[in-house]
Design an enzyme around this catalytic site. Structure first.
Site, PDB file in Angstrom:
ATOM      1  N   GLU B 128       5.855  -5.496  47.360  1.00  9.53           N
ATOM      2  CA  GLU B 128       7.288  -5.409  47.053  1.00  9.53           C
ATOM      3  C   GLU B 128       7.897  -4.138  47.620  1.00  9.53           C
ATOM      4  OE1 GLU B 128       7.871  -8.394  46.482  1.00  9.53           O
ATOM      5  OE2 GLU B 128       8.929  -8.309  44.556  1.00  9.53           O
ATOM      6  N   THR B 181      20.223  -6.646  51.144  1.00  9.85           N
ATOM      7  CA  THR B 181      19.754  -5.910  49.971  1.00  9.85           C
ATOM      8  C   THR B 181      20.587  -4.651  49.768  1.00  9.85           C
ATOM      9  OG1 THR B 181      17.546  -6.713  50.477  1.00  9.85           O
ATOM     10  CG2 THR B 181      17.704  -4.929  48.890  1.00  9.85           C
TER      11      THR B 181
END
Lengths: 307, 307
Positions: B128, B181
């Protein structure tokens, strides 16, 4: 004239991570009240022992709460209230909530329970409004529902009873100093960082999960307050030393009870809770301040009849 | 050479009230992976189908996650990874988490489970970190533990598996637009009011209580986000109309999946979830945008072997 004598329990609100939403009910600390139905309409406070509180119904939290109930009741009836106060006012363990909650619970019981416990919370909140100017529910909810409670939402009011693991025991120290509600409020900043908020709601989630799964270690890890405690604890003498001592003696967690000045410590057994009481007694004895220490299991029932 | 084929599930993080802490695992949406142990040391991505992702181990989340695992393993071994990508990258339903979680779960299984699921979460978080620059756990935790999970704390990492009521079904719409993002992050203010924060942690508490007591109405009332959704939803076309339609069709609640652009709706039955899919299909058909809709029960197991 129907009459009952009840135990109106003290409560610990906030429980570190759950400012304004979490609370729990104590079992051996509380007031006694005698509530009687009367054919003479109106609410009367006929006797108060143990505290210098107003007999005037409009100025007494129990009177105001019962009037809120009667305003929603179909028949005109009368209620006489005697209050035997054992919880000290301003202690931070729900003194006003005990009176409000106890009174409405008893009247509802004498009337054969026309109102749900959740409705009683609303009536008792009118007492809280009189006491602090703010109709909060985090003390009256556990006093009425028993055990641990969550106020999920205030508008609309949504109160949830959580699970109570059997082995939990509270130790509460009440330093007999006066912390003005206005001071306890003014130290709280009205903005927090998103990071702190996330930290706090992680702990609320962990605490409630711990209650439901009876995971005492998780309950302990979750008893952490990164927002309110750092601000409010400055008003409580020796707070950090009490907390350190309680944790060293085996408490799962320790924090401010309500808006203080009382400090609670939650333990997994009565033995540990007694050890915690001893060490915090040592810390406070050195201060020269007067203080009380209570040890209590969690009362999963709430207000109850004692006679 | 030992080899397994696995299903690496998609996940829905945040779940409205639980920004950065809550997540859940889907059952019918996910990637497939074939993981093989090899006598030739090192990690190799040997095949990727369905997505244009790097074969370079250091640049692929599955590679990075497995390397984190192997760095903690006593023996020197080799791992070959094939990825059959079905979850679209950037969809907001844990595409990178599926690859990281799937890979470490499979390697651990092939090695006879030397690491706990909680330790696997830590390894998968390295993937991640590569994917988003942030080692978050709210997708990898439900992918690895299954069901609903809570990240109580990040430092130290404390991940808790919650209870999964059996009747819950997710409907997820993935509008095929790109939300960077950086944009999804920059719209989030780093300060919140204490009042909003209290509202939010009341809902986190309510949601988790609802899971444990299987109180579907309470779960629905708690699916409310007063902090992140108002900021992020502006990046998702027709968000408010999708939400209104889903609730009208009977969904318990509806919100942004992860950082979007996917939107989830949680329902109490497969029938309702299908009705929800129909109405949100109608809303999105009018936009002219491409989109996928998934319907899935909650996967209480997490990653699983399919061959």
């Amino acid at each position: 004239m129907k009459s009952i004598k009840i135990f109106a329990p003290a409560t610990v609100a906030n429980l570190s991570c759950g400012f304004d939403v979490l609370g729990c009910c104590l079992d051996t600390v509380g007031d006694e009240m005698v509530i009687s139905l009367s054919s003479k309409p109106g609410v009367r406070i006929t006797k108060i022992e143990g505290a210098d509180l107003p007999l005037d119904t409009k100025k007494n939290v129990a009177g105001v709460a019962v009037e809120a109930l009667l305003a929603n009741y179909e028949n005109e009836i009368g209620v006489d209230i005697e209050i035997y106060k054992k919880i000290k006012a301003g202690s931070g363990i729900g003194s006003s909530a005990a009176s409000s909650a106890g009174a409405v619970w008893a009247v509802n019981h004498l009337l054969n329970n026309p109102f749900s416990p959740h409705k009683l919370v609303e009536f008792a909140m009118e007492g809280e409004k009189l006491a602090s100017g703010n109709a909060h529910a985090d003390n009256v909810a556990p006093a009425l529902l028993g055990g641990f409670t969550l106020v999920r939402s205030y508008a609309p009011l949504d109160v949830i009873k959580l699970h109570t693991p059997n082995d939990l025991v509270m130790t509460v120290i009440h330093p007999q100093i006066e912390v003005k509600t206005s001071d306890a409020r003014s130290v709280i900043k009205q903005n927090v960082t998103l990071k702190q908020a996330i930290h706090q709601w992680g702990n609320v989630g962990g605490f409630i999960s711990g209650l439901f799964t009876e995971d005492y270690e998780l309950i302990g890890r979750s008893l952490e307050d990164v927002i309110i405690e750092p601000m409010r604890s400055i008003l409580i003498p020796e707070f950090e030393n009490v907390k350190k001592a309680a944790i060293s003696a085996g408490a799962l967690g320790c924090g401010i009870s309500g808006s203080g000045p009382s400090i609670f410590a939650l333990s997994k057994s009565i033995t540990t809770a007694k050890n915690v009481a001893e060490v915090i007694n040592d810390v406070y004895t050195k201060t020269g301040l007067d203080f009380d220490i209570h040890i209590s299991k969690i009362n999963s029932q709430g207000v109850k009849i004692i006679k």
